[in-house]
Write an enzyme that holds these catalytic residues in place. Structure first.
Site, mmCIF file in Angstrom:
data_model
loop_
_atom_site.group_PDB
_atom_site.id
_atom_site.type_symbol
_atom_site.label_atom_id
_atom_site.label_comp_id
_atom_site.label_asym_id
_atom_site.label_seq_id
_atom_site.Cartn_x
_atom_site.Cartn_y
_atom_site.Cartn_z
ATOM 1 N N ASP A 286 7.246 0.972 -1.541
ATOM 2 C CA ASP A 286 6.051 1.790 -2.144
ATOM 3 C C ASP A 286 6.626 3.090 -2.144
ATOM 4 O OD1 ASP A 286 4.603 -0.292 -2.969
ATOM 5 O OD2 ASP A 286 3.184 -0.244 -1.300
ATOM 6 N N LYS B 262 2.500 -6.871 -3.966
ATOM 7 C CA LYS B 262 1.405 -7.544 -3.436
ATOM 8 C C LYS B 262 1.656 -9.044 -2.649
ATOM 9 C CE LYS B 262 -1.096 -5.629 -7.216
ATOM 10 N NZ LYS B 262 -1.690 -4.405 -6.690
ATOM 11 N N GLY B 263 2.552 -9.586 -3.116
ATOM 12 C CA GLY B 263 2.971 -10.814 -2.343
ATOM 13 C C GLY B 263 3.390 -10.377 -0.900
ATOM 14 N N ASN C 255 2.644 -7.503 0.982
ATOM 15 C CA ASN C 255 1.536 -7.088 1.953
ATOM 16 C C ASN C 255 0.673 -8.472 1.954
ATOM 17 O OD1 ASN C 255 2.353 -4.820 0.894
ATOM 18 N ND2 ASN C 255 0.752 -4.364 -0.536
ATOM 19 N N GLU D 25 3.140 -10.193 -9.878
ATOM 20 C CA GLU D 25 3.784 -9.283 -10.196
ATOM 21 C C GLU D 25 5.408 -10.030 -10.219
ATOM 22 O OE1 GLU D 25 2.145 -5.551 -8.004
ATOM 23 O OE2 GLU D 25 3.258 -6.575 -6.550
ATOM 24 N N LYS E 145 -18.327 -2.311 -2.717
ATOM 25 C CA LYS E 145 -19.562 -2.866 -3.074
ATOM 26 C C LYS E 145 -19.431 -4.650 -2.229
ATOM 27 C CE LYS E 145 -19.338 -1.681 -7.278
ATOM 28 N NZ LYS E 145 -19.042 -2.071 -8.301
ATOM 29 N N GLY E 146 -18.353 -4.872 -1.409
ATOM 30 C CA GLY E 146 -18.362 -5.826 -0.868
ATOM 31 C C GLY E 146 -17.559 -7.147 -1.706
ATOM 32 N N ASP F 80 -5.183 -6.798 -0.915
ATOM 33 C CA ASP F 80 -4.234 -7.516 -0.336
ATOM 34 C C ASP F 80 -4.741 -7.873 1.362
ATOM 35 O OD1 ASP F 80 -2.679 -7.123 -2.659
ATOM 36 O OD2 ASP F 80 -1.663 -5.861 -1.840
ATOM 37 N N SER G 299 -8.766 -1.515 6.815
ATOM 38 C CA SER G 299 -7.477 -0.835 6.246
ATOM 39 C C SER G 299 -7.273 0.312 5.411
ATOM 40 C CB SER G 299 -6.589 -2.134 5.334
ATOM 41 O OG SER G 299 -7.232 -2.134 4.176
HETATM 42 O O1 RIB Z 1 -1.769 -3.978 -4.023
HETATM 43 C C1 RIB Z 1 -0.965 -2.789 -3.509
HETATM 44 C C2 RIB Z 1 0.646 -2.968 -4.183
HETATM 45 O O2 RIB Z 1 0.552 -2.946 -5.310
HETATM 46 C C3 RIB Z 1 1.301 -1.874 -3.414
HETATM 47 O O3 RIB Z 1 1.957 -2.238 -2.148
HETATM 48 C C4 RIB Z 1 2.550 -1.798 -4.718
HETATM 49 O O4 RIB Z 1 3.805 -2.175 -4.207
HETATM 50 C C5 RIB Z 1 1.775 -2.650 -5.659
HETATM 51 O O5 RIB Z 1 2.521 -3.825 -5.759
#
Ligand code: RIB
Length: 310
Positions: free
Chosen positions: A16, A43-44, A46, A143, A227-228, A255, A285
């Site tokens: 990132d 995303k994976g 994370n 992704e 909003k939850g 994530d 977070s």
């Molecule tokens: O969900 C956040 C993520 O989206 C970031 O870490 C970025 O790498 C994208 O994949």
């Protein structure tokens, strides 16, 4: 938690590249941003790191570039206790990257370049098959190539391993595969893209999620940000209130939600309890900068919640 849940994530790892900006630039505008930092994302990756920090036994199936980001990425998985046996470098390929802008309200815009993530293939899923079969859940995002996602869903269904799909980034998806997942967990934007229905109001979101259930998706879990969250299945719908915080950076909150939901759900099978915990973990977070950098370890999370109660 009685038994440590085993989760296999088949997904992306990105570096990132984050710019902290007072506001999002307009088209054609040059804007001076405040700060820049890098962090481990995707995303994976994370979701794998959130799961591991909360106590799950996590295996990652991913592809990284043969560049310096790739080597750092593999080390990061290992430092976070994620089994990275199936995280392999691809010769001549760059590691996935994400250009992220975060404004003063904590909102973000993300642009990704798949790089090596895009080379993870259905054969790679089959190659990790024996380990995947021993998992309590397969966790997927979008992704990586869609063919690979569909192959993993198929693998889960054929081998009796429950599948959790986070359809991010949003794109139209084949219903025959959505019917095979146990949980489909979009945010509002992704829900709109998948269903083609409006999501402007809570009633709209409920109707869109219900339409997927009516098409045969077993459980739709919608993350609603401030909003939850909302769960819809054939028997009920359930809204769970947000956990109030003042956000500084919402990147990766989805994530964090998914990692926390899965750990709690696999341990307790209590959906409402898992949504409550996931809302809290995701909200906390957002009070810190970055994606993985902002994910708490189990002990810190429990302590913070105790402090809030007191
Ligand atoms: O969900 C956040 C993520 O989206 C970031 O870490 C970025 O790498 C994208 O994949």
């Amino acid at each position: 938690m009685e038994r440590v849940p085993k989760v296999a994530v088949i997904g992306s790892a990105n570096m990132d590249l984050v710019t902290q900006t007072p506001r999002m630039p307009k088209v054609g505008e040059t804007l001076e941003a405040r700060r820049f930092h890098t962090g481990f994302g995707g995303k994976g990756a994370n979701q794998a790191v959130a799961l591991s920090r909360l106590g799950a036994d996590v295996m990652m199936v991913a592809r990284i570039g043969d560049d310096m980001f790739g080597a750092e990425m593999k080390r990061n998985f290992e430092e976070n206790g994620v089994d990275a046996r199936f995280v392999e470098p691809v010769p001549g390929c760059s590691t996935g990257v994400a250009a992220i802008s975060v404004d003063d309200e904590g909102n973000n815009c993300i642009m990704i370049v798949k790089g090596a993530n895009g080379t993870l293939s259905p054969d790679d899923v089959a190659g990790a098959g024996e380990s995947l079969k021993r998992s309590d859940m397969l966790l997927l995002q979008l992704e990586i190539s869609l063919d690979t996602v569909y192959a993993a869903i198929d693998f889960g269904a054929k081998n009796g391993v429950p599948v959790f799909l986070n359809p991010a980034p949003g794109m139209p998806l084949k219903r025959e595969y959505l019917r095979m997942v146990d949980f489909l967990a979009p945010n509002e934007t992704e829900l709109e893209i998948i269903t083609g229905m409006p999501v402007a109001s809570t009633g709209d979101v409920l109707a869109a999620a219900r339409s997927l259930v009516n098409e045969g998706v077993p459980k739709v879990l919608v993350t609603l940000g401030a909003k939850g969250s909302l769960l819809v299945d054939s028997k009920e719908h359930l809204f769970v209130d947000p956990f109030p915080v003042k956000p500084v950076d919402t990147t990766g909150a989805g994530d964090a939600f998914i990692g926390a939901f899965i750990v709690e759900y696999l341990g307790s099978k209590d959906i409402k309890g898992a949504m409550k915990m996931a809302n809290r973990y995701a909200a906390l977070s957002t009070t810190r900068e970055g994606t993985q950098k902002s994910f708490l370890h189990r002990a810190e999370f429990d302590t913070l919640l105790e402090e809030r109660k007191a």
